[in-house]
Scaffold this active site. Sequence first.
Site, short mmCIF file in Angstrom:
data_model
loop_
_atom_site.label_atom_id
_atom_site.label_comp_id
_atom_site.label_asym_id
_atom_site.label_seq_id
_atom_site.Cartn_x
_atom_site.Cartn_y
_atom_site.Cartn_z
N GLY A 10 9.36 -12.11 38.43
CA GLY A 10 8.01 -11.71 38.02
C GLY A 10 7.30 -11.15 39.23
O GLY A 10 7.03 -11.87 40.20
N GLY A 12 4.30 -9.55 39.28
CA GLY A 12 2.91 -9.24 38.94
C GLY A 12 1.96 -9.76 40.01
O GLY A 12 2.27 -9.73 41.21
N ILE A 14 0.75 -12.91 40.71
CA ILE A 14 1.18 -14.08 41.50
C ILE A 14 2.40 -13.73 42.33
O ILE A 14 2.49 -14.09 43.52
CB ILE A 14 1.46 -15.31 40.60
CG1 ILE A 14 0.22 -15.67 39.76
CG2 ILE A 14 1.87 -16.52 41.46
CD1 ILE A 14 0.42 -16.84 38.81
N ASP A 34 11.49 -7.78 38.87
CA ASP A 34 10.63 -7.54 37.71
C ASP A 34 11.35 -6.56 36.79
O ASP A 34 12.22 -5.81 37.24
CB ASP A 34 9.26 -6.96 38.11
CG ASP A 34 8.19 -7.22 37.05
OD1 ASP A 34 7.32 -8.09 37.27
OD2 ASP A 34 8.23 -6.56 35.99
N ARG A 89 -3.90 -21.35 27.06
CA ARG A 89 -2.56 -21.17 27.62
C ARG A 89 -1.52 -21.23 26.50
O ARG A 89 -0.52 -20.51 26.52
CB ARG A 89 -2.27 -22.26 28.65
CG ARG A 89 -3.16 -22.18 29.89
CD ARG A 89 -2.87 -23.33 30.84
NE ARG A 89 -3.72 -23.30 32.02
CZ ARG A 89 -4.88 -23.92 32.12
NH1 ARG A 89 -5.36 -24.61 31.10
NH2 ARG A 89 -5.58 -23.86 33.24
N ASN A 96 5.91 -15.82 25.84
CA ASN A 96 6.48 -16.25 27.12
C ASN A 96 7.77 -17.05 26.96
O ASN A 96 8.62 -17.05 27.85
CB ASN A 96 5.44 -17.02 27.93
CG ASN A 96 4.41 -16.07 28.54
OD1 ASN A 96 4.52 -14.85 28.38
ND2 ASN A 96 3.43 -16.61 29.23
N ASN A 121 3.00 -19.84 32.02
CA ASN A 121 2.32 -20.69 31.02
C ASN A 121 2.86 -20.44 29.62
O ASN A 121 3.38 -19.35 29.35
CB ASN A 121 0.82 -20.39 31.04
CG ASN A 121 0.09 -21.24 32.05
OD1 ASN A 121 0.38 -22.42 32.18
ND2 ASN A 121 -0.88 -20.64 32.74
N HIS A 176 -0.66 -29.38 31.87
CA HIS A 176 -1.52 -28.32 32.43
C HIS A 176 -2.29 -27.64 31.29
O HIS A 176 -2.02 -26.53 30.89
CB HIS A 176 -0.63 -27.29 33.15
CG HIS A 176 -1.42 -26.22 33.85
ND1 HIS A 176 -2.37 -26.49 34.79
CD2 HIS A 176 -1.37 -24.86 33.74
CE1 HIS A 176 -2.89 -25.34 35.22
NE2 HIS A 176 -2.29 -24.35 34.60
P1 A3D Z 1 1.16 -10.71 35.67
O1 A3D Z 1 0.40 -10.09 36.78
O2 A3D Z 1 1.05 -10.12 34.31
O3 A3D Z 1 2.69 -10.76 36.11
C1 A3D Z 1 3.71 -11.14 35.23
C2 A3D Z 1 4.91 -10.25 35.51
O4 A3D Z 1 5.99 -10.69 34.68
C3 A3D Z 1 4.66 -8.77 35.18
O5 A3D Z 1 4.84 -7.97 36.34
C4 A3D Z 1 5.72 -8.46 34.12
O6 A3D Z 1 6.26 -7.16 34.24
C5 A3D Z 1 6.75 -9.53 34.42
N1 A3D Z 1 7.66 -9.75 33.30
C6 A3D Z 1 7.42 -9.67 31.98
N2 A3D Z 1 8.54 -9.91 31.29
C7 A3D Z 1 9.52 -10.18 32.21
C8 A3D Z 1 10.88 -10.51 32.12
N3 A3D Z 1 11.49 -10.60 30.92
N4 A3D Z 1 11.56 -10.70 33.25
C9 A3D Z 1 10.95 -10.61 34.45
N5 A3D Z 1 9.66 -10.29 34.60
C10 A3D Z 1 8.95 -10.08 33.48
O7 A3D Z 1 0.80 -12.28 35.53
P2 A3D Z 1 0.43 -13.31 36.71
O8 A3D Z 1 1.34 -13.10 37.85
O9 A3D Z 1 -1.04 -13.32 36.90
O10 A3D Z 1 0.79 -14.68 35.97
C11 A3D Z 1 2.13 -15.00 35.66
C12 A3D Z 1 2.23 -16.26 34.79
O11 A3D Z 1 1.71 -17.39 35.50
C13 A3D Z 1 1.43 -16.19 33.48
O12 A3D Z 1 2.18 -16.75 32.43
C14 A3D Z 1 0.21 -17.06 33.77
O13 A3D Z 1 -0.35 -17.63 32.59
C15 A3D Z 1 0.81 -18.12 34.65
N6 A3D Z 1 -0.14 -18.86 35.49
C16 A3D Z 1 0.12 -20.18 35.68
C17 A3D Z 1 -0.73 -20.94 36.47
C18 A3D Z 1 -0.42 -22.39 36.69
O14 A3D Z 1 -1.07 -23.02 37.50
C19 A3D Z 1 0.64 -23.04 35.93
C20 A3D Z 1 -1.85 -20.35 37.06
C21 A3D Z 1 -2.09 -19.00 36.84
C22 A3D Z 1 -1.22 -18.26 36.06
#
Ligand code: A3D
Length: 321
Positions: A10, A12, A14, A34, A89, A96, A121, A176
């Site tokens: 991933g 994105g 994070i 990614d 979430r 997801n 999440n 969470h």
């Molecule tokens: P985002 O910036 O959208 O990044 C997610 C990435 O996942 C994107 O670049 C997508 O292209 C990529 N992706 C989608 N499908 C696939 C796949 N099949 N294989 C590989 N990569 C793929 O999101 P983000 O970085 O802001 O957040 C990522 C996740 O973390 C989300 O589910 C959030 O809800 C979660 N999150 C969790 C917390 C916790 O404390 C647990 C906090 C904040 C966010």
Amino acid sequence: MPRKKIALIGGGQIGGVLTQLIAQKELADVVLFDIVADLPQGKTLDIAEASRVDGFDANISGTNTYEDIKDADLVIITAGLPRKPGMSRDDLLVTNAKIMKSVAEAVRTYAPNAISIIISNPLDAMVTLFQKVTGFPHSRVIGQAGVLDSSRFATFIAWELGVSVKDVNAMVLGGHGDTMVPLVRYANVNGIPVMEMLERKYNDAQKAKEVMNKMVERTKMAGGEVVKLLKTGSAFYSPASSAIAMAEAVIKDEKRLLPVCAYLNGEFGVNGYYVGVPAILGEKGVEKVIELSLIDEEKSALDSSVQAVKSLVADMERLGL
Ligand code: A3D
């Protein structure tokens, strides 16, 4: 000794911050994966080009090919959609879960000995699913949530008391979600109970309780507060920092005691579920879950939170995910 290898699944919001922090700390080499063509390559090139300025030696590369994560020591997973305003979430479950299944299959194939930290999440369900698909030992599959939730709680306490956040110890247990359990009784400033400090500040026990309740509620809703402000996604700096604390504990075998989403085998009266609890993290992953005595009020709050986790996992199974 060759440098360790961390695979980030991933690329994105994070994933990008994780890459930068790992490089700046020279924690390991990084492969950022990614599915979006060129995105991880672009991010890693950008970060690598700061290596002279930041002064780090680390090989960081981006890829759209799973083979490149081969033999990673640690895998951190953020693949999946984040929340948008108005979403919980749990609304992310169906989308997801499908993504997590494909990620788990790839990690099982290419990094079968890795320790995996999940961030996607809804966290507790995604950790459960990842472990089920990979079949990895439970101790090697860990969820990040408690480190962040606890840091949020500690931040609010530090602001309220006007003390350095470095001296605040606060812990959040449970799933969470909105039912998470900030442990008020254990919160302290270098050993001094936070409630005692609040009572001194206000010279009024009732007022102190009200102030604490507000901080507890804000902690529970803190993720949503950021989503509402950002509008296009969810928090990413603090979740990345939190996962790095866990990654560092594993890579350096630090034996840190951190609140993490760990598999319970009877601890806290829970059997067969992943729930946020204090645990020792080291090179083997979760090396020990640390139980603590809870009073009735805390126990019943944790029970409700565990129920929420159980019903989310049941939903996932009912939907055949
Ligand atoms: P985002 O910036 O959208 O990044 C997610 C990435 O996942 C994107 O670049 C997508 O292209 C990529 N992706 C989608 N499908 C696939 C796949 N099949 N294989 C590989 N990569 C793929 O999101 P983000 O970085 O802001 O957040 C990522 C996740 O973390 C989300 O589910 C959030 O809800 C979660 N999150 C969790 C917390 C916790 O404390 C647990 C906090 C904040 C966010």
